[in-house]
Design a protein around this motif. Structure first.
Motif, PDB file in Angstrom:
ATOM      1  N   ASN A  71       0.843  -1.190   0.000  1.00 57.40           N
ATOM      2  CA  ASN A  71       0.000   0.000   0.000  1.00 57.40           C
ATOM      3  C   ASN A  71       0.880   1.243   0.000  1.00 57.40           C
ATOM      4  O   ASN A  71       2.116   1.144  -0.040  1.00 57.40           O
ATOM      5  CB  ASN A  71      -1.035  -0.030   1.139  1.00 57.40           C
ATOM      6  N   SER A  72       0.251   2.381   0.056  1.00 57.31           N
ATOM      7  CA  SER A  72       0.990   3.626  -0.134  1.00 57.31           C
ATOM      8  C   SER A  72       1.938   3.934   1.024  1.00 57.31           C
ATOM      9  O   SER A  72       2.736   4.864   0.937  1.00 57.31           O
ATOM     10  CB  SER A  72       0.007   4.778  -0.334  1.00 57.31           C
ATOM     11  N   SER A  73       1.869   3.147   2.100  1.00 54.03           N
ATOM     12  CA  SER A  73       2.817   3.350   3.193  1.00 54.03           C
ATOM     13  C   SER A  73       4.192   2.771   2.873  1.00 54.03           C
ATOM     14  O   SER A  73       5.167   3.085   3.538  1.00 54.03           O
ATOM     15  CB  SER A  73       2.318   2.670   4.469  1.00 54.03           C
ATOM     16  N   TRP A 111       9.969  -2.527   3.665  1.00 48.92           N
ATOM     17  CA  TRP A 111       8.709  -2.835   4.343  1.00 48.92           C
ATOM     18  C   TRP A 111       8.973  -3.886   5.398  1.00 48.92           C
ATOM     19  O   TRP A 111      10.035  -4.514   5.407  1.00 48.92           O
ATOM     20  CB  TRP A 111       7.683  -3.303   3.309  1.00 48.92           C
TER      21      TRP A 111
END
Ligand SMILES: *[C@@H]1O[C@H](CO)[C@@H](O)[C@H](O)[C@H]1NC(C)=O
Length: 134
Positions: A71-73, A111
Motif C-alpha cells: 500500500n501507499s505506506s 517494508w
C-alpha cells in the motif's frame, strides 16, 4: 463490388483479431520478476530490490502485478514505479508505461515483510512479425 470489398475487409479484420488473440508470441508470464534482499535498513525496515524484465519480443504495457500487502505506506525508490490500484490487490508498473523487449524495470522497497509481485495482466503490442526463435 464495393460492398464485396468492404465485406472482405471486415472478414480479414475479424480473422486477424481472432488470430491475434491466439497467435501472441508471448504472455504476461514473459515478464520475469526477480527479488533480492538488500543489505541495510530503510526507515527501520528491511530493503528489497525487485527487477521486472520483459523477455517477450513484443512490448508489454499497462502491466499489472499482484502485490498483496502493498500500500501507499511502503517506501519505494524510485517513487511511483509501482503504485497500488486500490483494494483489488493489484499494482501498476511504471504508471502503465510500455516495457520493451529486454528492458528491465527496477525498484527498491522497504517494508516489514517481503511482498510477492506476480505479473497478472498486460497489453502486448507486437509492432513487427516475431522473428524465428533465436
Ligand atoms: C498499509 O498497511 C499497513 C499494514 O497492513 C497499515 O498499518 C497501514 O495503515 C496501511 N497504510 C495505508 C495508507 O493504507
Amino acid at each position: 463490388m464495393e460492398v464485396k470489398l468492404v465485406t472482405t475487409l471486415v472478414a480479414c479484420l475479424l480473422l486477424s483479431l481472432s488470430y491475434g488473440g491466439d497467435a501472441q508470441p508471448c504472455t504476461v508470464s514473459d515478464l520475469a520478476v526477480t527479488q533480492t534482499a538488500m543489505p541495510g535498513k530503510v526507515g527501520g525496515y528491511p530493503q528489497f530490490k525487485v527487477t521486472v524484465e520483459n523477455t517477450c519480443i513484443c512490448t508489454q504495457g499497462d502491466v499489472r502485478l499482484e502485490c498483496m500487502g502493498f500500500n501507499s505506506s511502503v517506501n519505494i525508490d524510485p517513487a511511483g514505479v509501482i503504485t497500488s490500484d486500490g483494494h483489488n490487490g493489484l499494482c501498476s508498473l511504471n504508471g502503465g508505461q510500455p516495457v520493451h523487449n529486454g528492458e528491465t524495470v527496477t525498484f527498491n522497497y522497504a517494508w516489514s515483510r517481503k511482498i510477492s509481485f506476480k505479473p497478472v495482466e498486460s497489453t502486448i503490442a507486437c509492432s513487427a512479425a516475431p522473428s524465428p526463435a533465436q
